[in-house]
Design a protein around this motif. Structure first.
Motif, PDB file in Angstrom:
ATOM      1  N   MET A   1       0.826  -1.198   0.000  1.00  0.00           N
ATOM      2  CA  MET A   1       0.000   0.000   0.000  1.00  0.00           C
ATOM      3  C   MET A   1       0.863   1.252   0.000  1.00  0.00           C
ATOM      4  N   LYS A   2       1.882   1.284   0.860  1.00  0.00           N
ATOM      5  CA  LYS A   2       2.747   2.441   0.945  1.00  0.00           C
ATOM      6  C   LYS A   2       3.533   2.644  -0.348  1.00  0.00           C
ATOM      7  N   GLN A   3       3.961   1.547  -0.939  1.00  0.00           N
ATOM      8  CA  GLN A   3       4.743   1.634  -2.161  1.00  0.00           C
ATOM      9  C   GLN A   3       3.898   2.225  -3.293  1.00  0.00           C
ATOM     10  N   SER A   4       2.624   1.857  -3.378  1.00  0.00           N
ATOM     11  CA  SER A   4       1.774   2.402  -4.433  1.00  0.00           C
ATOM     12  C   SER A   4       1.530   3.894  -4.224  1.00  0.00           C
ATOM     13  N   LYS A   5       1.497   4.332  -2.947  1.00  0.00           N
ATOM     14  CA  LYS A   5       1.350   5.759  -2.671  1.00  0.00           C
ATOM     15  C   LYS A   5       2.547   6.531  -3.230  1.00  0.00           C
ATOM     16  N   TYR A   6       3.734   5.977  -3.057  1.00  0.00           N
ATOM     17  CA  TYR A   6       4.936   6.630  -3.584  1.00  0.00           C
ATOM     18  C   TYR A   6       4.949   6.624  -5.108  1.00  0.00           C
ATOM     19  N   ILE A   7       4.447   5.548  -5.696  1.00  0.00           N
ATOM     20  CA  ILE A   7       4.381   5.480  -7.155  1.00  0.00           C
ATOM     21  C   ILE A   7       3.431   6.554  -7.683  1.00  0.00           C
ATOM     22  N   TYR A   8       2.269   6.704  -7.042  1.00  0.00           N
ATOM     23  CA  TYR A   8       1.335   7.758  -7.430  1.00  0.00           C
ATOM     24  C   TYR A   8       1.981   9.134  -7.285  1.00  0.00           C
ATOM     25  N   ALA A   9       2.654   9.365  -6.169  1.00  0.00           N
ATOM     26  CA  ALA A   9       3.285  10.665  -5.923  1.00  0.00           C
ATOM     27  C   ALA A   9       4.353  10.968  -6.962  1.00  0.00           C
ATOM     28  N   ILE A  10       5.187   9.996  -7.276  1.00  0.00           N
ATOM     29  CA  ILE A  10       6.244  10.210  -8.272  1.00  0.00           C
ATOM     30  C   ILE A  10       5.641  10.453  -9.643  1.00  0.00           C
ATOM     31  N   PHE A  11       4.650   9.659 -10.016  1.00  0.00           N
ATOM     32  CA  PHE A  11       4.019   9.797 -11.318  1.00  0.00           C
ATOM     33  C   PHE A  11       3.343  11.161 -11.456  1.00  0.00           C
ATOM     34  N   GLU A  12       2.590  11.576 -10.448  1.00  0.00           N
ATOM     35  CA  GLU A  12       1.926  12.880 -10.476  1.00  0.00           C
ATOM     36  C   GLU A  12       2.946  14.014 -10.495  1.00  0.00           C
ATOM     37  N   PHE A  13       3.988  13.885  -9.682  1.00  0.00           N
ATOM     38  CA  PHE A  13       5.031  14.911  -9.652  1.00  0.00           C
ATOM     39  C   PHE A  13       5.676  15.064 -11.030  1.00  0.00           C
ATOM     40  N   LEU A  14       5.967  13.939 -11.677  1.00  0.00           N
ATOM     41  CA  LEU A  14       6.585  14.000 -13.005  1.00  0.00           C
ATOM     42  C   LEU A  14       5.667  14.655 -14.028  1.00  0.00           C
ATOM     43  N   ILE A  15       4.388  14.343 -13.989  1.00  0.00           N
ATOM     44  CA  ILE A  15       3.439  14.955 -14.924  1.00  0.00           C
ATOM     45  C   ILE A  15       3.361  16.464 -14.691  1.00  0.00           C
ATOM     46  N   LEU A  16       3.209  16.865 -13.439  1.00  0.00           N
ATOM     47  CA  LEU A  16       3.100  18.292 -13.127  1.00  0.00           C
ATOM     48  C   LEU A  16       4.398  19.034 -13.451  1.00  0.00           C
ATOM     49  N   ALA A  17       5.540  18.407 -13.183  1.00  0.00           N
ATOM     50  CA  ALA A  17       6.830  19.024 -13.507  1.00  0.00           C
ATOM     51  C   ALA A  17       7.007  19.139 -15.015  1.00  0.00           C
ATOM     52  N   LEU A  18       6.561  18.141 -15.760  1.00  0.00           N
ATOM     53  CA  LEU A  18       6.664  18.181 -17.215  1.00  0.00           C
ATOM     54  C   LEU A  18       5.830  19.315 -17.792  1.00  0.00           C
ATOM     55  N   VAL A  19       4.631  19.516 -17.274  1.00  0.00           N
ATOM     56  CA  VAL A  19       3.787  20.616 -17.743  1.00  0.00           C
ATOM     57  C   VAL A  19       4.455  21.955 -17.448  1.00  0.00           C
ATOM     58  N   LEU A  20       5.052  22.084 -16.267  1.00  0.00           N
ATOM     59  CA  LEU A  20       5.746  23.332 -15.937  1.00  0.00           C
ATOM     60  C   LEU A  20       6.968  23.529 -16.823  1.00  0.00           C
ATOM     61  N   LEU A  21       7.701  22.465 -17.090  1.00  0.00           N
ATOM     62  CA  LEU A  21       8.855  22.546 -17.983  1.00  0.00           C
ATOM     63  C   LEU A  21       8.434  22.958 -19.387  1.00  0.00           C
ATOM     64  N   ILE A  22       7.353  22.392 -19.875  1.00  0.00           N
ATOM     65  CA  ILE A  22       6.824  22.776 -21.185  1.00  0.00           C
ATOM     66  C   ILE A  22       6.410  24.240 -21.172  1.00  0.00           C
ATOM     67  N   SER A  23       5.854  24.692 -20.049  1.00  0.00           N
ATOM     68  CA  SER A  23       5.444  26.092 -19.935  1.00  0.00           C
ATOM     69  C   SER A  23       6.638  27.036 -20.008  1.00  0.00           C
ATOM     70  N   PHE A  24       7.749  26.631 -19.418  1.00  0.00           N
ATOM     71  CA  PHE A  24       8.939  27.474 -19.428  1.00  0.00           C
ATOM     72  C   PHE A  24       9.666  27.445 -20.769  1.00  0.00           C
ATOM     73  N   THR A  25       9.488  26.393 -21.553  1.00  0.00           N
ATOM     74  CA  THR A  25      10.302  26.233 -22.764  1.00  0.00           C
ATOM     75  C   THR A  25       9.469  26.273 -24.038  1.00  0.00           C
TER      76      THR A  25
END
Length: 137
Positions: A1-25
């Motif tokens: 259960m805890k491991q899936s929470k971290y997977i969700y957090a990493i996946f969401e963080f990467l998506i949100l960071a990618l959108v911000l990176l696209i916004s900057f570039t």
């Protein structure tokens, strides 16, 4: 259960960071992406709220908010530009400055925030539904 929470957090963080990176570039010249790049603190707070839902054990709300942020910025930017160009075609000679200003408004931000709120509501409904089904079984 805890491991899936971290997977969700990493996946969401990467998506949100990618959108911000696209916004900057790449899409910095687009209205809403440029706005997000300029107001990056607002975007980070919005993204932090989405990730905070994971900590509060509201996984579906978090996922849906992340989807809302991501799709909303694209839909808001391009639908807002379409609405703006349609409204600008209504501008006639002799119109008051206030009317012209109103017709030149880009509604992308309002669309973006509305989509985020819509997806949060969907996430809350889904979270409640899943929780009820779990307890009824």
């Amino acid at each position: 259960m805890k491991q899936s929470k971290y997977i969700y957090a990493i996946f969401e963080f990467l998506i949100l960071a990618l959108v911000l990176l696209i916004s900057f570039t790449v899409l910095n010249s687009e209205y809403l992406f440029g706005w997000a790049a300029h107001n990056w603190k607002f975007y980070l707070i919005l993204s932090s709220v989405a990730l905070l839902f994971l900590i509060l054990k509201k996984r579906l709300v978090s996922v849906f908010m992340t989807i809302g942020i991501t799709t909303g910025i694209f839909v808001g930017n391009y639908l807002g530009a379409l609405i703006k160009s349609y409204n600008e075609s209504k501008i006639l000679d002799g119109m008051k400055a206030e009317e012209i200003y109103g017709l030149r408004h880009h509604p992308g931000f309002e669309i973006w925030i509305s989509i985020i709120i819509l997806f949060i509501v969907i996430g809350v409904i889904m979270q409640i539904t899943v929780k009820k089904k779990r307890f009824n079984i």
